[in-house]
Write an enzyme that holds these catalytic residues in place. Structure first.
Site, PDB file in Angstrom:
ATOM      1  N   HIS A 201      -0.207   6.460   1.063  1.00 11.72           N
ATOM      2  CA  HIS A 201      -0.725   5.669   2.192  1.00 11.72           C
ATOM      3  C   HIS A 201       0.257   5.529   3.347  1.00 11.72           C
ATOM      4  O   HIS A 201      -0.104   5.057   4.410  1.00 11.72           O
ATOM      5  CB  HIS A 201      -1.135   4.274   1.721  1.00 11.72           C
TER       6      HIS A 201
HETATM    7  C1  UD1 Z   1       0.239  -1.685   5.763  1.00 10.88           C
HETATM    8  C2  UD1 Z   1       1.734  -1.779   6.042  1.00 10.88           C
HETATM    9  C3  UD1 Z   1       2.498  -0.989   5.012  1.00 10.88           C
HETATM   10  C4  UD1 Z   1       2.125  -1.411   3.615  1.00 10.88           C
HETATM   11  C5  UD1 Z   1       0.620  -1.305   3.445  1.00 10.88           C
HETATM   12  C6  UD1 Z   1       0.187  -1.777   2.093  1.00 10.88           C
HETATM   13  C7  UD1 Z   1       2.309  -2.037   8.400  1.00 10.88           C
HETATM   14  C8  UD1 Z   1       2.871  -1.361   9.581  1.00 10.88           C
HETATM   15  N1  UD1 Z   1       2.082  -1.257   7.332  1.00 10.88           N
HETATM   16  O1  UD1 Z   1      -0.140  -0.328   5.938  1.00 10.88           O
HETATM   17  O2  UD1 Z   1       3.884  -1.234   5.187  1.00 10.88           O
HETATM   18  O3  UD1 Z   1       2.786  -0.584   2.689  1.00 10.88           O
HETATM   19  O4  UD1 Z   1      -0.018  -2.114   4.450  1.00 10.88           O
HETATM   20  O5  UD1 Z   1      -1.137  -1.394   1.829  1.00 10.88           O
HETATM   21  O6  UD1 Z   1       2.097  -3.216   8.423  1.00 10.88           O
HETATM   22  N2  UD1 Z   1      -8.137  -0.573   6.650  1.00 10.88           N
HETATM   23  C9  UD1 Z   1      -9.376  -0.836   6.107  1.00 10.88           C
HETATM   24  N3  UD1 Z   1      -9.538  -2.023   5.449  1.00 10.88           N
HETATM   25  C10 UD1 Z   1      -8.567  -2.936   5.316  1.00 10.88           C
HETATM   26  C11 UD1 Z   1      -7.299  -2.667   5.876  1.00 10.88           C
HETATM   27  C12 UD1 Z   1      -7.109  -1.479   6.537  1.00 10.88           C
HETATM   28  O7  UD1 Z   1     -10.293  -0.036   6.188  1.00 10.88           O
HETATM   29  O8  UD1 Z   1      -8.794  -3.993   4.690  1.00 10.88           O
HETATM   30  C13 UD1 Z   1      -7.917   0.734   7.306  1.00 10.88           C
HETATM   31  C14 UD1 Z   1      -8.126   0.731   8.795  1.00 10.88           C
HETATM   32  O9  UD1 Z   1      -8.660   1.964   9.141  1.00 10.88           O
HETATM   33  C15 UD1 Z   1      -6.706   0.641   9.307  1.00 10.88           C
HETATM   34  C16 UD1 Z   1      -5.920   1.418   8.265  1.00 10.88           C
HETATM   35  O10 UD1 Z   1      -6.584   1.140   7.054  1.00 10.88           O
HETATM   36  O11 UD1 Z   1      -6.579   1.157  10.589  1.00 10.88           O
HETATM   37  C17 UD1 Z   1      -4.478   1.034   8.183  1.00 10.88           C
HETATM   38  O12 UD1 Z   1      -4.314  -0.363   7.957  1.00 10.88           O
HETATM   39  P1  UD1 Z   1      -2.985  -1.122   8.501  1.00 10.88           P
HETATM   40  O13 UD1 Z   1      -3.065  -2.543   8.134  1.00 10.88           O
HETATM   41  O14 UD1 Z   1      -2.756  -0.766   9.920  1.00 10.88           O
HETATM   42  O15 UD1 Z   1      -1.801  -0.448   7.750  1.00 10.88           O
HETATM   43  P2  UD1 Z   1      -1.651   0.067   6.231  1.00 10.88           P
HETATM   44  O16 UD1 Z   1      -1.711   1.543   6.252  1.00 10.88           O
HETATM   45  O17 UD1 Z   1      -2.565  -0.654   5.311  1.00 10.88           O
END
Ligand code: UD1
Length: 350
Positions: A201
Site C-alpha cells: 500500500h
Molecule cells: C495512509 C498513511 C500511511 C499508512 C496507511 C495505513 C499518509 C500519508 N499515509 O496511507 O502512512 O501506512 O494510511 O493504511 O497518511 N481510501 C478508501 N477508503 C478509505 C481510505 C482511503 O477508499 O477508508 C482510498 C482513497 O482512494 C484514498 C486512498 O485510499 O485516496 C489513499 O488513502 P490515504 O488516507 O490518502 O492514504 P493511505 O494510502 O491509506
C-alpha cells in the site's frame, strides 16, 4: 481530571490507540478525535468494534485527497476542537497525515504534544511518512520511542529532552487479542496451508506504475498460494493501470485486525511494505519479507525473521527456500508500553 485529546485517523492508529486510550481513560478524561482520513467501515469502524475503542467524540470526516488539501482540512478542523476544548495535552500516533495535522495544530496553540512511535526514520524524504514523523518529532514535548534504535535516531537530530523508550504499543495491542485470532480465515477463502500473505500500500510502491507492475508480477510468480488483502489505494491504482493479479494470488477485501493476525499466524511467510505488519508477523512467529529498500524496524532483522528484499524475485525465492529463522526477536517491547506512556503523560502535567 486532566483533559487529553487523542488524534487518530488511519487504520494503524486505531490499533496503536486502543491500549493507550484504555489506560488513559482510567486516570484522565480523553476526547477521541477521528480525522476521517480512513472512513470505509473495513478501514475504520471494524477496528473500533474489535478493539473496544469508544466511539470518537469528534469525527472531522475529511476523507481522501491530495496531501496538502487533506492535511489542511484536518489542521483547520483540529484547531477548532482545540480552541473549544482546551486540552492539557494532545496525543498523536505514528506518521500519517493525521499525525502531522494533530501535532502542528496543537504545537501552534502551545499545547504540549505527545508522539507515540517517535524516532522512526527511513532517511527517505520522498516518503510522506518520513516528512510527517520528522516534523511531528520536532514539535513534540514528549517523545515515546518504541525501541532503543528510535531513541538514537532522535539523539542524532539533537532531540533528547522528553524522550523515553517505552516499548512498542503494537505489542500491547497484539497481546490483547492474541487469544481470539481468527484462525479459520484462510480456509474460508478456500486456501490451505502452506500459504503466503502479502500486502502492498505504500505510495512508493503503489503510485509508481513500474514498481506496482513489478510487485504484482513478483506475487504472481510465487510457488505457494498468496492471499492479498487489497488496500483501497492499491485497488484504485490497479484499476487505473489495468493491472490484474495472476498466478496463485487470491485478492480479498481489507481484513479486520483479528482476521489479519489470524491469517498471518497461519502463514508460511508474509511479504509486505507495511511497517506494522513486519512486527506483527515476527511477533506471531511468521517470517517476513519486506518489499522495500529499507526498514524502520532493524530489530526485526534479528535471526533472519525479517529480510529486506525490495521487489527482487530471486531474493524472495532464495529466502523462502533458505533456512528458517533462528531464535526470537527482542527489543520491540514487553506489552507494557501503554502504562508507561500514561504514567509519563501524567507526570509531565503535574
Ligand atoms: C495512509 C498513511 C500511511 C499508512 C496507511 C495505513 C499518509 C500519508 N499515509 O496511507 O502512512 O501506512 O494510511 O493504511 O497518511 N481510501 C478508501 N477508503 C478509505 C481510505 C482511503 O477508499 O477508508 C482510498 C482513497 O482512494 C484514498 C486512498 O485510499 O485516496 C489513499 O488513502 P490515504 O488516507 O490518502 O492514504 P493511505 O494510502 O491509506
Amino acid at each position: 481530571m486532566r483533559e487529553i485529546l487523542t488524534v487518530v485517523g488511519a487504520r494503524p492508529q486505531f490499533v496503536k490507540a486502543a491500549p493507550v486510550s484504555r489506560a488513559l481513560r482510567a486516570v484522565a478524561h480523553e476526547t477521541l478525535l477521528h480525522t476521517g482520513q480512513h472512513y470505509d467501515d473495513e478501514m475504520s469502524a471494524v477496528f473500533f468494534d474489535e478493539l473496544g475503542i469508544p466511539e470518537p467524540d469528534v469525527n472531522l470526516a475529511v476523507g481522501s485527497g491530495r496531501h496538502g488539501a487533506q492535511t489542511g482540512r484536518m489542521l483547520a478542523g483540529i484547531e477548532e476542537v482545540l480552541v473549544e476544548r482546551r486540552p492539557d495535552l494532545v496525543v498523536v500516533y505514528g506518521d500519517t497525515n493525521s499525525t502531522l495535522a494533530g501535532a502542528l495544530a496543537a504545537a501552534k496553540m502551545e499545547i504540549p504534544v505527545a508522539h507515540v512511535e517517535a524516532g522512526l526514520r527511513s532517511y527517505r524524504r520522498d516518503m510522506p511518512e518520513e516528512i510527517n514523523r520528522v516534523l511531528t518529532d520536532h514539535v513534540s514535548a514528549l517523545l515515546f520511542c518504541p525501541t532503543e534504535h528510535a531513541r538514537e535516531c532522535l539523539a542524532r537530530e539533537g532531540i533528547v529532552d522528553g524522550v523515553e523508550v517505552v516499548g512498542d504499543v503494537m505489542v500491547d495491542a497484539l497481546d490483547e487479542v492474541r487469544a481470539r485470532l481468527d484462525r479459520g480465515i484462510a480456509a474460508r477463502f478456500g486456501i490451505e496451508e502452506p500459504y503466503l500473505v502479502a500486502t502492498l500500500h505504500r505510495a512508493e510502491n503503489v503510485d509508481d506504475p513500474d514498481r506496482l507492475r513489478r510487485a504484482v508480477q513478483l506475487l504472481g510468480s510465487l510457488p505457494l498460494p498468496v492471499v492479498v488483502p487489497v488496500h483501497p489505494r492499491t485497488r484504485a491504482a490497479m484499476e487505473r493501470h489495468g493491472f490484474e493479479w495472476s498466478g496463485k494470488v487470491t485478492a480479498v477485501e481489507p481484513l479486520s485486525y483479528v482476521e489479519m493476525l489470524g491469517l498471518v499466524a497461519g502463514a508460511e511467510a508474509v511479504l509486505t511494505d507495511s511497517g506494522g505488519l513486519q512486527k506483527e508477523a515476527v511477533l506471531l512467529g511468521t517470517r517476513c519479507l519486506t518489499l522495500r529498500t529499507e526498514t524502520e524496524w532493524p530489530e526485526t532483522l534479528e535471526g533472519g525473521w525479517n529480510t529486506v528484499v525490495d521487489l527482487d524475485g530471486d531474493r524472495v525465492r532464495e529466502v523462502l527456500d533458505g533456512p528458517p529463522p533462528r531464535g526470537s526477536v527482542k527489543g520491540l517491547g514487553d506489552g507494557e508500553a501503554a502504562g508507561r506512556i500514561v504514567e509519563s503523560i501524567l507526570d509531565h502535567l503535574t
